[in-house]
Write a protein that holds these residues in place. Sequence first.
Motif, PDB file in Angstrom:
ATOM      1  N   ARG A 176     123.061  45.722  22.053  1.00  0.00           N
ATOM      2  CA  ARG A 176     124.018  46.017  20.983  1.00  0.00           C
ATOM      3  C   ARG A 176     123.356  46.759  19.825  1.00  0.00           C
ATOM      4  O   ARG A 176     122.156  46.749  19.663  1.00  0.00           O
ATOM      5  CB  ARG A 176     124.612  44.708  20.458  1.00  0.00           C
ATOM      6  N   ASP A 179     125.036  52.264  18.325  1.00  0.00           N
ATOM      7  CA  ASP A 179     125.981  53.360  18.070  1.00  0.00           C
ATOM      8  C   ASP A 179     125.525  54.281  16.947  1.00  0.00           C
ATOM      9  O   ASP A 179     125.493  55.510  17.102  1.00  0.00           O
ATOM     10  CB  ASP A 179     127.371  52.802  17.747  1.00  0.00           C
ATOM     11  N   GLU A 180     125.145  53.702  15.799  1.00  0.00           N
ATOM     12  CA  GLU A 180     124.792  54.528  14.648  1.00  0.00           C
ATOM     13  C   GLU A 180     123.474  55.261  14.856  1.00  0.00           C
ATOM     14  O   GLU A 180     123.337  56.444  14.517  1.00  0.00           O
ATOM     15  CB  GLU A 180     124.726  53.671  13.378  1.00  0.00           C
ATOM     16  N   LYS A 183     123.515  58.438  16.915  1.00  0.00           N
ATOM     17  CA  LYS A 183     124.065  59.615  16.234  1.00  0.00           C
ATOM     18  C   LYS A 183     122.994  60.366  15.455  1.00  0.00           C
ATOM     19  O   LYS A 183     123.167  61.550  15.134  1.00  0.00           O
ATOM     20  CB  LYS A 183     125.187  59.198  15.281  1.00  0.00           C
ATOM     21  N   THR A 199     124.795  51.638  28.815  1.00  0.00           N
ATOM     22  CA  THR A 199     126.115  52.253  29.019  1.00  0.00           C
ATOM     23  C   THR A 199     127.067  51.423  29.861  1.00  0.00           C
ATOM     24  O   THR A 199     128.287  51.611  29.777  1.00  0.00           O
ATOM     25  CB  THR A 199     125.963  53.620  29.705  1.00  0.00           C
ATOM     26  N   ARG A 214     127.518  60.281  23.271  1.00  0.00           N
ATOM     27  CA  ARG A 214     127.289  59.504  22.054  1.00  0.00           C
ATOM     28  C   ARG A 214     126.410  60.260  21.055  1.00  0.00           C
ATOM     29  O   ARG A 214     125.998  59.717  20.040  1.00  0.00           O
ATOM     30  CB  ARG A 214     126.676  58.152  22.410  1.00  0.00           C
TER      31      ARG A 214
END
Length: 305
Positions: A176, A179-180, A183, A199, A214
Amino acid sequence: MPEYDLLVVGDANPDVVLTGAPRRPAYGQREELVERGELVLGGSGAITACGAARLGLRTAFVGRVGADAAGRLVLGMLAERGVDTRHCVVDERPTALTVVLAREGAGGRAILTAPGCLPYLTADDVPGHLLRAAAHVHVSSYFLQPGLAAGLPALFGQARGTTSLDTNDDPAGEWRGLDEVLKTAGVLLPNAAEALAITGEPAVEKAAEALARRGVLPVVKDGRDGALAWADGAAVRVPAPYVPEAEIADTVGAGDSFNAGFIAARLRGLDLPGSLRVAVACGSLSTRAAGGTAAQPTWDEVHNQ
């Protein structure tokens, strides 16, 4: 011109590698013998830094080690290999320590790590001038260093040059919080199992494609099948060179030597397929000796292979 070609931020610790370990060690104070034992430099970040220095990159490393014999050993090993450790933090907590139980065959490694001071490294430990002084910033072992992970998007945002991340394994098995950071990281360097876990995809190519969506360039280490990247809507594959089983002494750290090779090749201006070929060669050649750093190749060795 940048002061450093590469700044590595991450983990460094001694590895105790025991080869020929029993599948289930006997408890009850029973002593068992193994084929071989080695005390070597460990930590994905440290091994990547040493591989990069061996390839000729001006390399600095920032991490946390304890004010103990293990910490002094780690800093000495890095310095001997030409890595600048002046900005490492010496912590009152103990240095991390890993024991690798190695056996022949697929999946033949068990890795036990006492994290020590690793979780306490933060983005604030990395001097801003170093981030601005490096052509490339690489971060390792995301899940072992939650303090660093929390500030990693901002750290990558401060970097003047290109960036990369190798998450390595997640001991919790949760995968986990990426996500950030995906980027802001330029390149993600997982192995095949890590790409599938991140994934939830069933196949390596699908995982690479999903990672690319992503916002990151995925470069996936695929063992004996070489490496795979996903760029411009298509897979880019490079096979691994054939290495006879008898010539493989140890695969510990091969993925970190791959990282060093890929970064060095990109900094030297090679295209994506060429960079993958260098990376795969570096990973393969590193298996010629025990531990992650003893057989890391020079740039000339890679190209004379």
